[in-house]
Design a protein around this motif. Structure first.
Motif, mmCIF file in Angstrom:
data_model
loop_
_atom_site.group_PDB
_atom_site.id
_atom_site.type_symbol
_atom_site.label_atom_id
_atom_site.label_comp_id
_atom_site.label_asym_id
_atom_site.label_seq_id
_atom_site.Cartn_x
_atom_site.Cartn_y
_atom_site.Cartn_z
ATOM 1 N N VAL A 160 0.793 -1.045 -0.127
ATOM 2 C CA VAL A 160 -0.078 0.091 0.050
ATOM 3 C C VAL A 160 0.591 1.236 -0.027
ATOM 4 O O VAL A 160 0.718 2.162 -0.580
ATOM 5 C CB VAL A 160 -1.000 0.014 1.155
ATOM 6 N N GLU A 161 1.895 1.183 0.564
ATOM 7 C CA GLU A 161 3.158 2.521 0.863
ATOM 8 C C GLU A 161 3.367 2.653 -0.565
ATOM 9 O O GLU A 161 3.423 3.806 -1.062
ATOM 10 C CB GLU A 161 3.932 2.283 1.729
ATOM 11 N N GLU A 162 3.772 1.436 -1.122
ATOM 12 C CA GLU A 162 4.471 1.763 -2.636
ATOM 13 C C GLU A 162 3.380 2.439 -3.552
ATOM 14 O O GLU A 162 3.563 3.312 -4.327
ATOM 15 C CB GLU A 162 4.836 0.540 -3.227
ATOM 16 N N ASP A 163 2.108 1.849 -3.442
ATOM 17 C CA ASP A 163 1.002 2.315 -4.426
ATOM 18 C C ASP A 163 0.718 3.881 -4.029
ATOM 19 O O ASP A 163 0.526 4.716 -4.821
ATOM 20 C CB ASP A 163 -0.231 1.606 -4.252
ATOM 21 N N ALA A 164 0.695 4.144 -2.565
ATOM 22 C CA ALA A 164 0.568 5.492 -2.282
ATOM 23 C C ALA A 164 1.660 6.325 -2.739
ATOM 24 O O ALA A 164 1.169 7.765 -3.097
ATOM 25 C CB ALA A 164 0.470 5.676 -0.729
ATOM 26 N N LYS A 165 2.800 6.102 -2.715
ATOM 27 C CA LYS A 165 3.830 7.013 -3.081
ATOM 28 C C LYS A 165 3.596 7.126 -4.795
ATOM 29 O O LYS A 165 3.708 8.202 -5.037
ATOM 30 C CB LYS A 165 5.106 6.267 -3.176
ATOM 31 N N VAL A 166 3.279 6.246 -5.508
ATOM 32 C CA VAL A 166 2.964 6.841 -6.967
ATOM 33 C C VAL A 166 1.692 7.491 -6.974
ATOM 34 O O VAL A 166 1.949 8.458 -7.856
ATOM 35 C CB VAL A 166 2.718 5.262 -7.665
ATOM 36 N N ASP A 167 0.721 7.216 -6.065
ATOM 37 C CA ASP A 167 -0.322 8.216 -6.302
ATOM 38 C C ASP A 167 -0.224 9.569 -5.832
ATOM 39 O O ASP A 167 -0.698 10.581 -6.372
ATOM 40 C CB ASP A 167 -1.521 7.566 -5.364
ATOM 41 N N ALA A 168 0.722 9.632 -4.714
ATOM 42 C CA ALA A 168 1.244 10.827 -4.305
ATOM 43 C C ALA A 168 2.133 11.776 -5.351
ATOM 44 O O ALA A 168 1.777 12.984 -5.457
ATOM 45 C CB ALA A 168 1.979 10.704 -3.031
ATOM 46 N N ALA A 169 2.820 10.919 -5.895
ATOM 47 C CA ALA A 169 3.908 11.770 -6.944
ATOM 48 C C ALA A 169 2.757 12.337 -8.121
ATOM 49 O O ALA A 169 3.224 13.338 -8.670
ATOM 50 C CB ALA A 169 4.800 10.606 -7.584
ATOM 51 N N LYS A 170 1.769 11.369 -8.499
ATOM 52 C CA LYS A 170 1.005 11.691 -9.371
ATOM 53 C C LYS A 170 0.316 13.139 -9.387
ATOM 54 O O LYS A 170 -0.024 14.403 -9.865
ATOM 55 C CB LYS A 170 -0.125 10.702 -10.052
ATOM 56 N N LEU A 171 -0.295 13.048 -7.836
ATOM 57 C CA LEU A 171 -0.872 14.161 -7.204
ATOM 58 C C LEU A 171 -0.244 15.484 -7.200
ATOM 59 O O LEU A 171 -0.523 16.393 -7.480
ATOM 60 C CB LEU A 171 -1.612 13.731 -5.901
ATOM 61 N N VAL A 172 0.904 15.260 -6.674
ATOM 62 C CA VAL A 172 2.001 16.540 -6.376
ATOM 63 C C VAL A 172 2.320 17.004 -8.091
ATOM 64 O O VAL A 172 2.312 18.220 -8.088
ATOM 65 C CB VAL A 172 3.293 15.931 -5.966
ATOM 66 N N LYS A 173 2.491 16.115 -9.114
ATOM 67 C CA LYS A 173 2.659 16.557 -10.350
ATOM 68 C C LYS A 173 1.243 17.445 -11.054
ATOM 69 O O LYS A 173 1.705 18.427 -11.449
ATOM 70 C CB LYS A 173 2.789 15.368 -11.125
ATOM 71 N N GLU A 174 0.416 16.830 -10.379
ATOM 72 C CA GLU A 174 -0.936 17.524 -11.199
ATOM 73 C C GLU A 174 -1.027 18.744 -10.082
ATOM 74 O O GLU A 174 -1.529 19.984 -10.906
ATOM 75 C CB GLU A 174 -2.079 16.677 -10.822
ATOM 76 N N ILE A 176 1.139 20.570 -8.975
ATOM 77 C CA ILE A 176 2.063 21.720 -9.438
ATOM 78 C C ILE A 176 1.556 22.183 -10.698
ATOM 79 O O ILE A 176 1.968 23.516 -11.016
ATOM 80 C CB ILE A 176 3.656 21.016 -9.826
ATOM 81 N N ALA A 177 1.054 21.289 -11.661
ATOM 82 C CA ALA A 177 0.788 21.988 -12.999
ATOM 83 C C ALA A 177 -0.618 23.053 -12.775
ATOM 84 O O ALA A 177 -0.497 23.874 -13.356
ATOM 85 C CB ALA A 177 0.429 20.662 -13.855
ATOM 86 N N GLN A 178 -1.378 22.591 -11.702
ATOM 87 C CA GLN A 178 -2.368 23.444 -11.453
ATOM 88 C C GLN A 178 -2.058 24.648 -10.853
ATOM 89 O O GLN A 178 -2.518 25.657 -11.204
ATOM 90 C CB GLN A 178 -3.422 22.466 -10.653
ATOM 91 N N ALA A 179 -1.028 24.783 -9.876
ATOM 92 C CA ALA A 179 -0.503 25.853 -9.376
ATOM 93 C C ALA A 179 0.018 26.760 -10.351
ATOM 94 O O ALA A 179 -0.130 27.902 -10.332
ATOM 95 C CB ALA A 179 0.433 25.442 -8.215
ATOM 96 N N LYS A 180 0.899 26.168 -11.167
ATOM 97 C CA LYS A 180 1.264 26.998 -12.363
ATOM 98 C C LYS A 180 0.435 27.505 -13.141
ATOM 99 O O LYS A 180 0.493 28.891 -13.703
ATOM 100 C CB LYS A 180 2.477 26.070 -13.105
ATOM 101 N N ASP A 181 -0.721 26.625 -13.293
ATOM 102 C CA ASP A 181 -1.553 27.513 -14.238
ATOM 103 C C ASP A 181 -2.381 28.624 -13.713
ATOM 104 O O ASP A 181 -2.741 29.550 -14.004
ATOM 105 C CB ASP A 181 -2.689 26.373 -14.865
ATOM 106 N N GLU A 182 -2.657 28.421 -12.267
ATOM 107 C CA GLU A 182 -3.452 29.184 -11.598
ATOM 108 C C GLU A 182 -2.281 30.700 -11.345
ATOM 109 O O GLU A 182 -2.836 31.889 -11.158
ATOM 110 C CB GLU A 182 -3.695 28.846 -10.243
ATOM 111 N N ALA A 183 -1.012 30.065 -11.209
ATOM 112 C CA ALA A 183 -0.163 31.190 -10.779
ATOM 113 C C ALA A 183 -0.117 32.370 -12.067
ATOM 114 O O ALA A 183 -0.168 33.610 -12.087
ATOM 115 C CB ALA A 183 1.059 30.870 -10.575
#
Length: 517
Positions: A160-174, A176-183
């Motif tokens: 579960v921790e490995e899956d969570a890390k993958v999901d967290a990485a995707k969420l962080v990437k999204e 960051i992209a959303q923050a850039k758009d909003e910025a």
């Protein structure tokens, strides 16, 4: 002697005759009285007898009436007693029925309690069986997997921790992209707001004033010995004087239009007067300041009178007058406020709303622009603060706060002010842009539409208020046209900034060509 004898004889006769006659009369009176008394006694006896008979008759009648009344009272009492006994009997019957029903309910409750107790016992037994089966299942799983429960738990947590890390990485990437758009969007908003405040698109129009001189010799007098005159004028007014090679003209530069107007009037007065020195400059600046203050007050009162709005606080009237010297994209803000007030009043009259309140809200909707160059905050926030400070109606405050969509409109009048503001700002000729900004907007509009699949060509027309999109008939059908028009409109709303609205017109045309030989 004979006469005396006669008199004596007469006297003696009288003496004898009078008692005799009196005696006889008394005898007659006594007889008459005795006769009357006898008659009265007879009548009295008759009256008494008759009275006795009448009394006996009335006595008998009274006794009969008393007996009848007693009998009637007795009958009524008997009837009332019977009714009460009947009512008591009914109440006793109802009470007996209620007691019987309560007994039945108690029996039913006792049965339910017994049933619940039985079910609870069954459930407890089943829980025990489930616990035993679960324990057996865990033991069997441990035997099959060769792992203990702790080892299996550790393995599961690791997965579960490995899956969570993958999901967290995707969420962080999204994120960051959303923050850039909003910025980027926020940066654009900040830049646009800054451009509007400093009027970068029309600096030459809104930040300078030109004062004509009678001759170039006047430039030296304005500068003064070692520049003391121009320094005094700039210090007192806060306006920069630009004296260059422009023939017979001095340019006054300042972002504050009121200070620039004061400097212009003072300089013109000094030129006419001819005496230019620091003391005279100070005097003329003071007079010019009073004239501008009077002009501001008169302009505010004239605007309120033109619209037909009364009872506005004098400070708000003064701020309205200051809007005469404020422009937005080349549009005079005071004229714009008057126009919005008139439009809001017309719209309110059409739908049956309060015309006076609509005009008042329209006139004050941009009041914050009178101080937005002196205080921090947007003109909407400053306008709301001013209206609250001077006790304006809550409806007016909400209209000022919502006219650019910063908050949701709470009343229909706020929506009317929004519509009137858009109409006044977006109508042809109301506001000016630079040729470069205008052409860039049209070019961006065509570029956005050309990026869609199936678009053959597009044209921005009606001064950028409409875009006509020609599509390839073989690639886009009628159903796709509806979706394409909506997607283009959404893209334009997201990526462009423009006054008013833009109509998207998608055209699908089929042509068949043949040649006659």
């Amino acid at each position: 002697m004979q006469l005396i004898a006669v008199i004596i004889a007469v006297i003696i006769t009288l003496v004898v005759a009078v008692p005799t006659s009196l005696f006889i009369a008394n005898k007659n009176y006594q007889k008459a009285s005795a006769l009357k008394i006898g008659n009265a006694e007879d009548k009295a006896r008759e009256i008494i007898d008759e009275a006795v008979k009448t009394a006996e008759t009335k006595k008998r009648e009274a006794l009969l009436e008393a007996k009848e009344e007693s009998l009637r009272t007795k009958n009524e009492l008997d009837k009332e007693i019977r009714e009460r006994r009947s009512e008591i009997s009914k109440n006793e019957h109802r009470i007996a029925q209620k007691e019987e029903n309560l007994d039945k309910k108690n029996e039913a409750l006792e049965k339910r309690e017994a049933e619940f107790a039985r079910k609870e016992a069954v459930l407890n037994k089943e829980k025990e069986e489930v616990a035993k089966l679960n324990e057996q299942r865990v033991q069997e799983l441990e035997r099959i997997s060769g792992l203990t429960s702790e080892q299996a738990k550790e393995f599961l947590l690791k997965t579960v921790e490995e899956d969570a890390k993958v999901d967290a990485a995707k969420l962080v990437k999204e994120s960051i992209a959303q923050a850039k758009d909003e910025a980027n969007k926020k940066a654009k908003d900040i830049v646009v707001t800054a451009i509007q405040k400093c009027a970068a698109d029309h600096v030459a129009e809104t930040t300078i004033s030109v004062v004509q001189l009678p001759s170039d010799e006047m430039k030296g007098r304005i500068i003064g010995r070692e520049g003391r005159n121009i320094r005094t004028l700039e210090t007192l007014t806060g306006v920069e004087l630009i004296i260059d090679d422009t023939p017979e003209a001095v340019i006054l530069s300042s972002f504050d239009p009121v200070r620039r107007e004061v400097a212009r009037i003072a300089l013109e007065k000094l030129i006419v007067d001819g005496r230019i020195h620091p003391a005279r400059i100070e005097e003329m600046v003071e007079k010019a300041q009073k004239e501008v203050d009077q002009l501001i007050r008169e302009e505010g009162e004239a605007a309120a009178l033109e619209v037909g709005v009364h009872g506005i606080h004098p400070e708000l009237i003064k701020l309205l007058g200051k809007l005469r010297f404020r422009t937005s994209y080349g549009q005079n803000v005071l004229k714009h406020s008057i126009e919005v007030a008139q439009l809001a009043g017309l719209l309110a009259a059409e739908i049956g709303e309060d015309v006076r309140t609509a005009k008042r809200a329209g006139l004050l909707h941009d009041i914050g622009k009178a101080v937005d160059r002196e205080m921090e905050g947007s003109h909407v926030q400053l306008g709301v603060e001013l209206c609250k400070r001077y006790k304006e109606n809550r409806v007016v405050i909400n209209a000022v706060e919502a006219h650019h969509g910063d908050v949701e409109p709470e009343t229909l009048l706020a929506c009317l002010v929004q519509a009137a503001d858009t109409i006044s700002a977006a109508r042809p000729g109301a506001r000016r842009e630079t040729i470069e900004a205008y052409s860039n907007r049209l070019q961006q509009l065509e570029e956005i539409t050309n990026e869609f699949k199936g678009v053959e060509k597009s044209f921005a027309i009606q001064a950028g208020r409409e875009v006509r999109v020609m599509v390839v008939p073989d690639q886009v059908n009628d159903a796709d046209m509806v979706l394409m028009a909506r997607d283009i409109a959404k893209r334009i709303e997201a990526e462009m900034e423009y006054p008013g609205q833009i109509k998207v017109n998608v055209i699908r045309e089929s042509r068949v060509t043949d040649v006659a030989k």
